[in-house]
Motif scaffolding. Structure first.
Motif, PDB file in Angstrom:
ATOM      1  N   ILE A  96     -40.503  -9.681 -79.738  1.00 23.54           N
ATOM      2  CA  ILE A  96     -41.135  -9.354 -81.017  1.00 23.54           C
ATOM      3  C   ILE A  96     -40.273  -8.365 -81.784  1.00 23.54           C
ATOM      4  N   SER A  97     -39.748  -7.370 -81.084  1.00 26.39           N
ATOM      5  CA  SER A  97     -38.892  -6.368 -81.721  1.00 26.39           C
ATOM      6  C   SER A  97     -37.633  -7.016 -82.299  1.00 26.39           C
ATOM      7  N   THR A  98     -37.015  -7.895 -81.528  1.00 21.33           N
ATOM      8  CA  THR A  98     -35.814  -8.601 -81.989  1.00 21.33           C
ATOM      9  C   THR A  98     -36.121  -9.456 -83.213  1.00 21.33           C
ATOM     10  N   MET A  99     -37.234 -10.154 -83.166  1.00 22.26           N
ATOM     11  CA  MET A  99     -37.626 -11.007 -84.298  1.00 22.26           C
ATOM     12  C   MET A  99     -37.886 -10.157 -85.547  1.00 22.26           C
ATOM     13  N   ASN A 100     -38.556  -9.018 -85.377  1.00 22.50           N
ATOM     14  CA  ASN A 100     -38.834  -8.146 -86.516  1.00 22.50           C
ATOM     15  C   ASN A 100     -37.548  -7.592 -87.121  1.00 22.50           C
ATOM     16  N   THR A 101     -36.571  -7.277 -86.282  1.00 21.61           N
ATOM     17  CA  THR A 101     -35.277  -6.801 -86.778  1.00 21.61           C
ATOM     18  C   THR A 101     -34.604  -7.885 -87.607  1.00 21.61           C
ATOM     19  N   GLU A 102     -34.613  -9.109 -87.100  1.00 18.10           N
ATOM     20  CA  GLU A 102     -34.013 -10.226 -87.834  1.00 18.10           C
ATOM     21  C   GLU A 102     -34.764 -10.480 -89.140  1.00 18.10           C
ATOM     22  N   LEU A 103     -36.096 -10.345 -89.106  1.00 17.49           N
ATOM     23  CA  LEU A 103     -36.889 -10.511 -90.323  1.00 17.49           C
ATOM     24  C   LEU A 103     -36.457  -9.525 -91.403  1.00 17.49           C
ATOM     25  N   LEU A 104     -36.275  -8.271 -91.017  1.00 13.86           N
ATOM     26  CA  LEU A 104     -35.854  -7.254 -91.986  1.00 13.86           C
ATOM     27  C   LEU A 104     -34.484  -7.563 -92.574  1.00 13.86           C
ATOM     28  N   GLU A 105     -33.556  -7.992 -91.727  1.00 12.66           N
ATOM     29  CA  GLU A 105     -32.219  -8.336 -92.204  1.00 12.66           C
ATOM     30  C   GLU A 105     -32.273  -9.498 -93.197  1.00 12.66           C
ATOM     31  N   ILE A 106     -33.067 -10.496 -92.876  1.00  5.27           N
ATOM     32  CA  ILE A 106     -33.197 -11.659 -93.757  1.00  5.27           C
ATOM     33  C   ILE A 106     -33.819 -11.254 -95.082  1.00  5.27           C
ATOM     34  N   GLN A 107     -34.841 -10.419 -95.043  1.00  2.00           N
ATOM     35  CA  GLN A 107     -35.500  -9.987 -96.273  1.00  2.00           C
ATOM     36  C   GLN A 107     -34.542  -9.196 -97.160  1.00  2.00           C
ATOM     37  N   GLU A 108     -33.714  -8.363 -96.557  1.00  3.50           N
ATOM     38  CA  GLU A 108     -32.732  -7.606 -97.334  1.00  3.50           C
ATOM     39  C   GLU A 108     -31.711  -8.541 -97.990  1.00  3.50           C
ATOM     40  N   THR A 109     -31.221  -9.517 -97.231  1.00  2.10           N
ATOM     41  CA  THR A 109     -30.253 -10.475 -97.768  1.00  2.10           C
ATOM     42  C   THR A 109     -30.874 -11.301 -98.889  1.00  2.10           C
ATOM     43  N   MET A 110     -32.111 -11.733 -98.687  1.00  2.00           N
ATOM     44  CA  MET A 110     -32.795 -12.520 -99.705  1.00  2.00           C
ATOM     45  C   MET A 110     -33.000 -11.709-100.981  1.00  2.00           C
ATOM     46  N   ALA A 111     -33.346 -10.439-100.839  1.00  2.00           N
ATOM     47  CA  ALA A 111     -33.533  -9.584-102.016  1.00  2.00           C
ATOM     48  C   ALA A 111     -32.231  -9.454-102.793  1.00  2.00           C
ATOM     49  N   SER A 112     -31.125  -9.325-102.083  1.00  2.00           N
ATOM     50  CA  SER A 112     -29.819  -9.226-102.735  1.00  2.00           C
ATOM     51  C   SER A 112     -29.475 -10.524-103.473  1.00  2.00           C
ATOM     52  N   LEU A 113     -29.694 -11.652-102.813  1.00  2.00           N
ATOM     53  CA  LEU A 113     -29.429 -12.953-103.443  1.00  2.00           C
ATOM     54  C   LEU A 113     -30.327 -13.163-104.662  1.00  2.00           C
ATOM     55  N   LYS A 114     -31.571 -12.766-104.539  1.00  2.00           N
ATOM     56  CA  LYS A 114     -32.511 -12.895-105.644  1.00  2.00           C
ATOM     57  C   LYS A 114     -32.028 -12.114-106.854  1.00  2.00           C
ATOM     58  N   LYS A 115     -31.593 -10.894-106.593  1.00  2.00           N
ATOM     59  CA  LYS A 115     -31.115 -10.033-107.673  1.00  2.00           C
ATOM     60  C   LYS A 115     -29.917 -10.672-108.380  1.00  2.00           C
ATOM     61  N   GLU A 116     -28.973 -11.174-107.603  1.00  2.00           N
ATOM     62  CA  GLU A 116     -27.782 -11.812-108.174  1.00  2.00           C
ATOM     63  C   GLU A 116     -28.147 -13.052-108.989  1.00  2.00           C
ATOM     64  N   LEU A 117     -28.993 -13.899-108.413  1.00  2.00           N
ATOM     65  CA  LEU A 117     -29.321 -15.167-109.072  1.00  2.00           C
ATOM     66  C   LEU A 117     -30.207 -14.966-110.296  1.00  2.00           C
ATOM     67  N   TYR A 118     -31.168 -14.057-110.212  1.00  2.00           N
ATOM     68  CA  TYR A 118     -31.985 -13.782-111.393  1.00  2.00           C
ATOM     69  C   TYR A 118     -31.149 -13.101-112.478  1.00  2.00           C
ATOM     70  N   GLY A 119     -30.173 -12.299-112.073  1.00  2.00           N
ATOM     71  CA  GLY A 119     -29.274 -11.688-113.041  1.00  2.00           C
ATOM     72  C   GLY A 119     -28.467 -12.738-113.788  1.00  2.00           C
ATOM     73  N   ARG A 120     -28.090 -13.778-113.099  1.00  2.00           N
ATOM     74  CA  ARG A 120     -27.276 -14.829-113.712  1.00  2.00           C
ATOM     75  C   ARG A 120     -28.123 -15.823-114.506  1.00  2.00           C
ATOM     76  N   PHE A 121     -29.273 -16.227-113.956  1.00  2.00           N
ATOM     77  CA  PHE A 121     -30.058 -17.300-114.561  1.00  2.00           C
ATOM     78  C   PHE A 121     -31.345 -16.841-115.238  1.00  2.00           C
ATOM     79  N   GLY A 122     -31.742 -15.607-115.051  1.00  2.00           N
ATOM     80  CA  GLY A 122     -32.978 -15.121-115.667  1.00  2.00           C
ATOM     81  C   GLY A 122     -34.182 -15.882-115.180  1.00  2.00           C
ATOM     82  N   ASN A 123     -35.048 -16.235-116.101  1.00  2.00           N
ATOM     83  CA  ASN A 123     -36.297 -16.935-115.738  1.00  2.00           C
ATOM     84  C   ASN A 123     -36.115 -18.439-115.586  1.00  2.00           C
ATOM     85  N   SER A 124     -34.908 -18.937-115.740  1.00  2.00           N
ATOM     86  CA  SER A 124     -34.705 -20.380-115.626  1.00  2.00           C
ATOM     87  C   SER A 124     -34.572 -20.829-114.174  1.00  2.00           C
TER      88      SER A 124
END
Length: 129
Positions: A96-124
């Motif tokens: 469970i601890s290992t899975m939670n660590t991986e979850l946090l890493e994935i969420q951080e990466t997704m947030a970064s990708l979201k920021k980049e993609l929304y910055g480029r494409f906006g609401n489209s």
């Protein structure tokens, strides 16, 4: 190869290959995130079952306990069963601890990708999980 994105009369935005790779990465991470969330839920349920078994074991008056291994039972002493139960519980907690660590890493990466993609494409573009 590039594609165009238009939405509701908004200006066209070229989708470069690197943008498409980021979108694909986000999708893969989103799928993995959902798998991990389901896995954590299952492991927590398993942990509760193990804790219930430990409580029942404490209330047991017999010196011998039937312990399940795979699809068969074997007789073991109460102390031996408690030790095995503790080992299994520790293993599940570690998973469970290992899975939670991986979850946090994935969420951080997704947030970064979201920021980049929304910055480029906006609401489209829609990158909701």
């Amino acid at each position: 190869m590039s594609q165009s994105i238009t939405q509701g009369g908004a200006a066209e935005q070229e989708v470069r290959q690197e943008d498409q790779q980021r979108i694909n990465t986000f999708n893969k991470l989103n799928t993995r995130l959902r798998e991990l969330q389901a896995g954590v839920k299952a492991k927590k349920s398993e942990l509760e079952d193990l804790e219930d078994a430990g409580n029942e074991l404490m209330l047991l008056d017999d010196d011998q306990v039937r312990f399940v291994v795979g699809e068969s039972f074997y007789h073991a002493g109460t102390e031996e069963t408690e030790e095995q139960l503790q080992e299994v519980t520790s293993g599940v907690e570690q998973e469970i601890s290992t899975m939670n660590t991986e979850l946090l890493e994935i969420q951080e990466t997704m947030a970064s990708l979201k920021k980049e993609l929304y910055g480029r494409f906006g609401n489209s573009i829609n990158l909701e999980e």
